[in-house]
Design an enzyme around this catalytic site. Sequence first.
Site, PDB file in Angstrom:
ATOM      1  N   ASP A 150       0.956  -1.310   0.066  1.00 50.45           N
ATOM      2  CA  ASP A 150       0.117   0.008  -0.083  1.00 50.45           C
ATOM      3  C   ASP A 150       0.926   1.413   0.031  1.00 50.45           C
ATOM      4  O   ASP A 150       0.254   2.120   0.623  1.00 50.45           O
ATOM      5  CB  ASP A 150      -1.049  -0.078   1.091  1.00 50.45           C
ATOM      6  CG  ASP A 150      -1.976  -1.171   1.309  1.00 50.45           C
ATOM      7  OD1 ASP A 150      -2.115  -1.802   0.216  1.00 50.45           O
ATOM      8  OD2 ASP A 150      -2.125  -1.899   2.356  1.00 50.45           O
ATOM      9  N   LYS A 181       1.756   1.922  -4.994  1.00 53.51           N
ATOM     10  CA  LYS A 181       2.364   1.285  -6.267  1.00 53.51           C
ATOM     11  C   LYS A 181       1.477   1.323  -7.552  1.00 53.51           C
ATOM     12  O   LYS A 181       1.953   1.605  -8.671  1.00 53.51           O
ATOM     13  CB  LYS A 181       2.749  -0.419  -6.310  1.00 53.51           C
ATOM     14  CG  LYS A 181       3.623  -0.617  -5.215  1.00 53.51           C
ATOM     15  CD  LYS A 181       3.609  -2.148  -5.031  1.00 53.51           C
ATOM     16  CE  LYS A 181       2.520  -2.793  -4.307  1.00 53.51           C
ATOM     17  NZ  LYS A 181       2.152  -2.024  -2.994  1.00 53.51           N
ATOM     18  N   ASN A 209      -5.007 -10.670  -3.630  1.00 56.30           N
ATOM     19  CA  ASN A 209      -4.808 -10.052  -2.163  1.00 56.30           C
ATOM     20  C   ASN A 209      -4.504  -8.457  -2.202  1.00 56.30           C
ATOM     21  O   ASN A 209      -4.385  -7.608  -1.428  1.00 56.30           O
ATOM     22  CB  ASN A 209      -3.721 -10.777  -1.466  1.00 56.30           C
ATOM     23  CG  ASN A 209      -2.512 -11.196  -2.441  1.00 56.30           C
ATOM     24  OD1 ASN A 209      -2.565 -10.850  -3.786  1.00 56.30           O
ATOM     25  ND2 ASN A 209      -1.498 -11.743  -1.772  1.00 56.30           N
ATOM     26  N   ALA A 210      -3.938  -8.189  -3.483  1.00 58.26           N
ATOM     27  CA  ALA A 210      -3.553  -6.764  -3.833  1.00 58.26           C
ATOM     28  C   ALA A 210      -4.695  -5.650  -3.952  1.00 58.26           C
ATOM     29  O   ALA A 210      -5.770  -6.141  -4.329  1.00 58.26           O
ATOM     30  CB  ALA A 210      -2.776  -6.705  -5.213  1.00 58.26           C
ATOM     31  N   GLY A 211      -4.354  -4.596  -3.529  1.00 60.66           N
ATOM     32  CA  GLY A 211      -5.560  -3.514  -3.731  1.00 60.66           C
ATOM     33  C   GLY A 211      -4.748  -2.123  -4.148  1.00 60.66           C
ATOM     34  O   GLY A 211      -4.112  -1.718  -3.357  1.00 60.66           O
ATOM     35  N   HIS A 212      -4.983  -1.756  -5.310  1.00 61.77           N
ATOM     36  CA  HIS A 212      -4.248  -0.662  -5.810  1.00 61.77           C
ATOM     37  C   HIS A 212      -5.349   0.549  -6.185  1.00 61.77           C
ATOM     38  O   HIS A 212      -6.212   0.149  -7.061  1.00 61.77           O
ATOM     39  CB  HIS A 212      -3.691  -0.779  -7.285  1.00 61.77           C
ATOM     40  CG  HIS A 212      -2.623  -2.074  -7.026  1.00 61.77           C
ATOM     41  ND1 HIS A 212      -1.544  -1.960  -5.919  1.00 61.77           N
ATOM     42  CD2 HIS A 212      -2.364  -3.179  -7.599  1.00 61.77           C
ATOM     43  CE1 HIS A 212      -0.768  -3.105  -6.096  1.00 61.77           C
ATOM     44  NE2 HIS A 212      -1.284  -3.835  -7.112  1.00 61.77           N
ATOM     45  N   GLN A 214       2.193  -6.601  -3.233  1.00 64.55           N
ATOM     46  CA  GLN A 214       2.616  -6.564  -2.066  1.00 64.55           C
ATOM     47  C   GLN A 214       3.771  -5.777  -1.898  1.00 64.55           C
ATOM     48  O   GLN A 214       4.157  -4.842  -2.673  1.00 64.55           O
ATOM     49  CB  GLN A 214       2.589  -8.136  -1.558  1.00 64.55           C
ATOM     50  CG  GLN A 214       1.330  -8.852  -1.338  1.00 64.55           C
ATOM     51  CD  GLN A 214       0.617  -9.037  -2.741  1.00 64.55           C
ATOM     52  OE1 GLN A 214       1.336  -9.457  -3.730  1.00 64.55           O
ATOM     53  NE2 GLN A 214      -0.434  -8.868  -2.804  1.00 64.55           N
TER      54      GLN A 214
HETATM   55  P1  GDP Z   1      -0.715   0.176  -3.510  1.00 66.92           P
HETATM   56  O1  GDP Z   1      -1.324  -1.335  -2.930  1.00 66.92           O
HETATM   57  O2  GDP Z   1       0.852   0.283  -3.468  1.00 66.92           O
HETATM   58  O3  GDP Z   1      -1.101   0.481  -4.935  1.00 66.92           O
HETATM   59  O4  GDP Z   1      -1.376   1.167  -2.777  1.00 66.92           O
HETATM   60  P2  GDP Z   1      -2.737   1.642  -2.147  1.00 66.92           P
HETATM   61  O5  GDP Z   1      -3.704   1.985  -3.273  1.00 66.92           O
HETATM   62  O6  GDP Z   1      -3.351   0.186  -1.696  1.00 66.92           O
HETATM   63  O7  GDP Z   1      -2.659   2.747  -1.162  1.00 66.92           O
HETATM   64  C1  GDP Z   1      -2.195   3.866  -1.518  1.00 66.92           C
HETATM   65  C2  GDP Z   1      -3.041   5.124  -1.124  1.00 66.92           C
HETATM   66  O8  GDP Z   1      -2.386   6.143  -0.958  1.00 66.92           O
HETATM   67  C3  GDP Z   1      -4.158   5.197  -2.063  1.00 66.92           C
HETATM   68  O9  GDP Z   1      -5.599   5.512  -1.669  1.00 66.92           O
HETATM   69  C4  GDP Z   1      -3.414   6.279  -3.295  1.00 66.92           C
HETATM   70  O10 GDP Z   1      -4.619   7.094  -3.752  1.00 66.92           O
HETATM   71  C5  GDP Z   1      -2.977   7.197  -2.097  1.00 66.92           C
HETATM   72  N1  GDP Z   1      -1.729   7.834  -2.686  1.00 66.92           N
HETATM   73  C6  GDP Z   1      -0.740   7.432  -3.487  1.00 66.92           C
HETATM   74  N2  GDP Z   1       0.149   8.544  -3.532  1.00 66.92           N
HETATM   75  C7  GDP Z   1      -0.151   9.516  -2.784  1.00 66.92           C
HETATM   76  C8  GDP Z   1       0.439  10.751  -2.297  1.00 66.92           C
HETATM   77  O11 GDP Z   1       1.343  11.121  -2.657  1.00 66.92           O
HETATM   78  N3  GDP Z   1      -0.380  11.418  -1.255  1.00 66.92           N
HETATM   79  C9  GDP Z   1      -1.441  10.944  -0.810  1.00 66.92           C
HETATM   80  N4  GDP Z   1      -2.230  11.837  -0.122  1.00 66.92           N
HETATM   81  N5  GDP Z   1      -2.256   9.818  -1.269  1.00 66.92           N
HETATM   82  C10 GDP Z   1      -1.337   9.090  -2.160  1.00 66.92           C
HETATM   83  P1  IMO Z   2      -0.866  -4.197  -2.181  1.00 68.29           P
HETATM   84  O1  IMO Z   2      -0.271  -4.851  -3.494  1.00 68.29           O
HETATM   85  C1  IMO Z   2      -1.097  -4.871   2.282  1.00 68.29           C
HETATM   86  C2  IMO Z   2      -0.799  -8.926   3.725  1.00 68.29           C
HETATM   87  C3  IMO Z   2      -2.143  -9.447   4.516  1.00 68.29           C
HETATM   88  C4  IMO Z   2      -1.308 -10.162   5.579  1.00 68.29           C
HETATM   89  C5  IMO Z   2      -0.261 -11.022   4.536  1.00 68.29           C
HETATM   90  C6  IMO Z   2      -0.536 -12.291   4.118  1.00 68.29           C
HETATM   91  O2  IMO Z   2      -2.154  -3.712  -2.248  1.00 68.29           O
HETATM   92  O3  IMO Z   2       0.355  -3.660  -1.448  1.00 68.29           O
HETATM   93  P2  IMO Z   2      -2.313 -13.032   1.967  1.00 68.29           P
HETATM   94  O4  IMO Z   2      -3.690 -12.883   1.708  1.00 68.29           O
HETATM   95  O5  IMO Z   2      -1.600 -12.489   1.019  1.00 68.29           O
HETATM   96  O6  IMO Z   2      -1.790 -14.662   2.168  1.00 68.29           O
HETATM   97  O7  IMO Z   2      -1.934 -12.285   3.075  1.00 68.29           O
HETATM   98  O8  IMO Z   2      -0.109 -10.109   3.537  1.00 68.29           O
HETATM   99  N1  IMO Z   2      -0.985  -8.426   2.326  1.00 68.29           N
HETATM  100  C7  IMO Z   2      -1.018  -7.090   1.942  1.00 68.29           C
HETATM  101  N2  IMO Z   2      -0.960  -6.028   2.681  1.00 68.29           N
HETATM  102  N3  IMO Z   2      -1.076  -4.795   0.755  1.00 68.29           N
HETATM  103  C8  IMO Z   2      -1.109  -5.752  -0.092  1.00 68.29           C
HETATM  104  O9  IMO Z   2      -1.151  -5.801  -1.173  1.00 68.29           O
HETATM  105  C9  IMO Z   2      -1.470  -7.249   0.583  1.00 68.29           C
HETATM  106  N4  IMO Z   2      -1.428  -8.352   0.056  1.00 68.29           N
HETATM  107  C10 IMO Z   2      -1.391  -9.265   1.074  1.00 68.29           C
HETATM  108  O10 IMO Z   2      -2.707  -8.311   5.270  1.00 68.29           O
HETATM  109  O11 IMO Z   2      -0.792  -9.776   6.621  1.00 68.29           O
HETATM  110 MG    MG Z   3      -2.708  -1.860  -1.790  1.00 69.03          MG
END
Ligand code: GDP
Ligand code: IMO
Ligand code: MG
Length: 431
Positions: A13, A16, A38-41, A223
């Site tokens: 998170d 990415k 498992n990812a959430g972007h 991840q």
């Molecule tokens: P990922 O899993 O690495 O793709 O990241 P996530 O999307 O799960 O979580 C990152 C969060 O931060 C998302 O809600 C993005 O919209 C937000 N985000 C990314 N870059 C920035 C930044 O520079 N500033 C702020 N405030 N939010 C950001």
């Molecule tokens: P992105 O791509 C944050 C964590 C879970 C748990 C561990 C194992 O959005 O960064 P799993 O379901 O993969 O077997 O869980 O890994 N986890 C993440 N934490 N961001 C993620 O993906 C994750 N994908 C898995 O919370 O601790």
């Molecule tokens: Mg994420």
Amino acid sequence: MPGIVLVGAQWGDEGKGKATDLLGPQVDYVVKFNGGNNAGHTVVIGGQTYALHLLPSGILTPGVTPVIGNGVVVDLEVLFQEIAALQTRGIDTSRLLISSNAHLIPSYNRTIDKVTERFLGKRQIGTTGRGIGPTYADKMTRVGIRVQDLFDPPILRQKVEGALMQKNHLLVKVYNRRAVSVDEVVDELEAYAERLRPMVADTALVLNTALDKGATVLFEGGQATMLDVDHGTYPFVTSSNATAGGACTGSGVGPGRIERVVAVVKAYSTRVGAGPFVTELDDADGERLREIGQEYGVTTGRPRRCGWFDAPVARYTARINGVTDFVLTKLDVLTGWDKVPVCVAYDVGGSIRRDLPASQTDIHHARPVYEYLPGWDQDISSARAFSDLPPNAQSYVKSVEELAGARISVIGVGPGRDAIIQRHPLIPARS
Ligand code: GDP
Ligand code: IMO
Ligand code: MG
């Protein structure tokens, strides 16, 4: 023939999805090489928010070919739900390619993921419950079911029968659940076969041919380094290689093709799920980071654990991945603190360690050693050049860069696509 790998530097998170989206217009292919849904972007484009799980974030850029590599585990129901959701929002998903070697997540593995966690009790990992771990386990013990099996009905049936011989014992005798029939699993998987067929390809051949012709390929890690099954805080990790090496094994492209390794790192730290977290805050500062940074999981909605920047982790990430460039995200979230603590070392029973301890026990017992950097009050969300940042924000970036040991090429100052400061290009200019 530039191959660029993009990975998470901490526990996921980091942003990415946004970084991949940023590079989208400069690349021809975006390849997801590990993990699954498992990812959430989150990607925010012109006020519209997109949440991607299984699909590579590059799918949002017109002209890019998104690829799901052999290293990914695919839940077919989620795949088609995600495709449909994007299509209704006008996103073209027609170029998506899926490796015939990628493994499928049958529904029994979702069940096993959840019940295993329940049985672990206090020792649970806090998985996303998506069946990721059991599916990678099946791959390693050679009872997995692959995309290509869908197109050979006798083989599919044979493989499901083989898998269920073990799984049903586990489900019924250990976990007290109902047995699953071969027919229901075969039906569940075959239901998607014809819709999947046009997307299935020898993606390693496609990517290597494209690189030979001078295409730019971005390998997008799910991840992060500290969740990598080999290099993370085992056993509190995911079950795939989320580090740069995973881009090669998870796509079938050799290491010599990789020119840059970009790690996305938050200006502070977060973690979802269980496991050690040395700079974790259990106080008002942690709560404030969570609220200002909106630190709630995209996949499970869980509040993320929050803490200060951890330099031993950043240095470790730089080393393990061979990082050439960092993208520092969420600097804007740190606005308004009088002093911003940065963890420069760990104190393990009186011994000061600048490098991440090799022993997991030491990591569990480590205490953060902080330096306190001067904060800033000005809103930085509209800064677009490094010189637009207040002097203390500039010093924060420079200190983190020095501590992490690789240059910070991009700085995020907000969630939107344009909310960045570009210091160095992440993609080498084409000759
Ligand atoms: P990922 O899993 O690495 O793709 O990241 P996530 O999307 O799960 O979580 C990152 C969060 O931060 C998302 O809600 C993005 O919209 C937000 N985000 C990314 N870059 C920035 C930044 O520079 N500033 C702020 N405030 N939010 C950001
Ligand atoms: P992105 O791509 C944050 C964590 C879970 C748990 C561990 C194992 O959005 O960064 P799993 O379901 O993969 O077997 O869980 O890994 N986890 C993440 N934490 N961001 C993620 O993906 C994750 N994908 C898995 O919370 O601790
Ligand atoms: Mg994420």
